[in-house]
Structure formats: structure tokens, C-alpha cells
Design a protein around this motif. Structure first.
Motif: not given
Ligand SMILES: [Zn+2]
Ligand SMILES: [Zn+2]
Length: 349
Positions: A41, A43, A66-67, A156
Motif C-alpha cells: 500500500c 502507506s 494490512h492488505e 482492504e
Molecule cells: Zn492500505
């Protein structure tokens, strides 16, 4: 089962290492997931390049990611509807369910949130770029055998974009403009289209992502590296009701405020630099702009999984490369090159 986990761990700016660590026993009430796929991502890339994203600073080693999606390999305690062997999209958020914000239906603003792969709290919350990671059953949404885990992992970022479209208010029949043609910009475009937005423009400063946006069917694409005139002319002609600011730059926010029509809405999705940035705040007043923040997502996660499973949104069209988790550094280097990459996915090593 393996008793070691290999995890892409960030020690500081540009210092990402594959770290092997023993897996402890699974705590009661938890589910252990074997990594299947994970999206890199924006981030994650900010953390990788600068050791921070916005106001969140990496102070101790942080496992990114986090994905994520994978396969359930172990369950301790009740996990209604889940079984070992299930393939799942993993919601990186754990909400408390009882704070004031959770009770009013805005769980992304939970005061006690746990969000995987984030330095927003200390100790940092470890992420899912690991061969095995643990979650609570409520984080795990089952997907059928014919949904690729790469697609499931993209629930996500899609949820982020569904949330942003919800924050904009009713969009059916309205005109929108998206600042930023990266994966979040493109998914926001797709989500807004699905919600019935009639006309959508996409703005960026790089040619390759704009060409991609055009192939996906954007009504207008504007390359701001050639100056702002084209944007001004289009804004005057089309009267955009909503601007989605995805670039996370002060210039993007400023443009968004001046580009929407009087009385329009600006939704800030991109992670802006931390601290103070200059914003034409008087224009927010004089043009009666509704300036709204959009942070992560709430129950849109389940909605995103369903849209992917039902093939209502073709998230795979954004995937430009897959690299094994064990080559995460190479995956990050590729993801950072916007001339070659839209969405880079890590897959099982
Ligand atoms: Zn993300
Ligand atoms: Zn809460």
C-alpha cells in the motif's frame, strides 16, 4: 505445521529485512492464518521510504502489511462459521465494539482500535507480511475457492474507497474528480462509478497512471505536470460536485478545494504530511465547501469482499506484478516505480 514465521520487518527508513522468529502458541480466541497474498500500500511505501507515514512514526521494528488474505491453519476457542482450511480475506482492524464511536456505527474511529501493520500506537501493531499471523475470528471473512487470494487481499483498499464514497454523501448522477491515479484513486473511481456517479475525471502528475486510468474508462484524465490550465477549464465547464483528494499532498488538497463547484464536497482520503500544511481555508468558507476526512473503513470491509467475490469490481485489473513475500524488498522497489507499477502484490513465498 511450521513453528517459525518469516516476516517483512521495517527497522527504519529504507531498512526492510526478512526476519525469522519462532511462532508462539496461539492464544485463546485467536485464529492463525497462513499468508496467501498481501498488497503493498502507499502507506507501507511511506513507512519504507521515510520510516513514517503522516504523523505515525516507526520507533521499534514494525512488520508491515494490512492488505492481506490467507488460509486458516489453527483456531483456539470458538470461531463461529470458521474452520481450519478456510480461505479468508483478513480485515486488519479490530474494533472494541463498546466505545462511543463504535456504538454510533463508526468503528474506524474506535478509541481502542487495533490496526495491523501500523505505528499509530505504541507498542506498534504488527502487520500481515508474515508467513503466519494471528487474528480474531471477526477479522476473517471467508471467500470461495474460485476467488484468488490476491483479489481477496484487495478487499482492504477497496473498503477504504467504498468508505470515501460513502463519506461524499449521495453520488448518484453527480460529477466527481479524483486527485491521484494510484491504486486508491483508481479504486475510488471504480467505487464511485458503481455507486452511480455519472462522470468522473482523474488527475495526476505522471503519465503512466493516467494512461491506466484512461484504459479503465475515466471520462477525463488530466496531467497536471503540464500546468493547471486544463484543470481550470474542465472545472469551469463540468461543475464537479465532489472531489476525492487521494494524492495526500497540500497541492492536491488546495486544487481540490478550488476545483469543486461552489457548495461542493471535498473528501480527504490521502495521508497528508504530518503537522501543519498550508490550506486555502478561506475558500472553504467563501465557497461553502464541505471538507470531510475519510479514514480507513468500517463495515465496508464485508461489502468489499462481496463485491470482489461477485466480480462487481475487477480489482485484479490493477495488479501489475506479483512477487514472493520472501522478496519483499524487491516488491517494494518495484511498487515505488510508478512508471512500471500500479499495484504490486506479495504472494506466498
Ligand atoms: Zn492500505
Ligand atoms: Zn470502539
Amino acid at each position: 505445521m511450521n513453528d517459525m514465521a518469516l516476516a517483512a520487518t521495517l527497522f527504519g527508513a529504507e531498512d526492510l529485512r526478512m526476519v525469522e522468529a519462532p511462532l508462539g502458541p496461539l492464544a485463546p480466541g485467536m485464529v492463525r492464518v497462513r499468508f496467501g497474498a498481501g498488497g503493498i500500500c502507499g502507506s507501507d511505501m511511506h513507512y519504507f521510504r521515510h520510516g513514517r507515514t503522516g504523523d505515525f512514526v516507526v520507533e521499534t521494528p514494525l512488520i508491515l502489511g494490512h492488505e492481506i488474505a490467507g488460509e486458516v491453519v489453527e483456531i483456539v476457542g470458538p470461531a463461529s462459521g470458521l474452520q481450519v482450511g478456510d480461505r479468508v480475506a483478513v480485515n486488519p482492524s479490530r474494533w472494541c465494539g463498546h466505545c462511543a464511536r463504535c456504538r454510533e456505527g463508526r468503528p474506524n474511529l474506535c478509541e481502542n482500535i487495533y490496526f495491523m501493520g501500523s505505528a499509530s500506537k505504541k507498542p506498534h501493531m504488527q502487520g500481515g507480511f508474515a508467513t503466519y499471523f494471528d487474528a480474531i475470528p471477526a477479522q476473517c471473512i471467508k471467500v470461495p475457492a474460485d476467488t484468488p487470494l490476491v483479489a481477496a487481499a484487495l478487499a482492504e483498499p477497496l473498503a477504504v474507497c467504498l468508505h470515501a464514497v460513502h463519506r461524499a454523501g449521495p453520488v448518484e448522477g453527480r460529477r466527481g474528480i479524483v486527485f491521484g491515479a494510484g491504486p486508491i484513486g483508481l479504486l475510488t473511481f471504480m467505487a464511485a462509478r458503481l455507486a452511480g456517479m455519472s462522470e468522473i475525471a482523474i488527475v495526476d502528475i505522471a503519465a503512466a497512471p493516467l494512461a491506466f486510468a484512461q484504459r479503465l474508462g475515466a471520462d477525463h484524465v488530466i496531467d497536471l505536470s503540464r500546468g493547471e490550465q486544463e484543470l481550470r477549464d474542465l472545472a469551469a465547464e463540468r461543475n464537479f460536485d465532489v472531489a476525492f483528494e487521494v494524492s495526500g499532498t497540500a497541492a492536491g488538497l488546495s486544487s481540490a478545494i478550488f476545483t469543486v463547484r461552489r457548495g461542493g464536497t471535498v473528501v480527504q482520503i490521502g495521508n497528508l504530511p504530518g503537522g501543519q500544511i498550508p490550506v486555502p481555508a478561506n475558500a472553504v468558507m467563501a465557497r461553502e465547501i464541505d471538507l470531510k476526512g475519510s479514514f480507513r473503513f468500517g463495515h465496508e470491509f464485508e461489502e468489499a469482499v462481496h463485491l470482489i467475490v461477485d466480480k462487481k469490481i475487477d480489482v485484479m485489473s490493477l495488479v501489475t506484478a506479483e512477487r514472493p513475500l520472501s522478496s519483499a524488498q524487491e516488491g517494494f522497489a518495484l511498487a515505488l516505480d510508478r512508471s512500471r507499477s500500479v499495484k504490486v502484490m506479495l504472494i506466498a513465498p
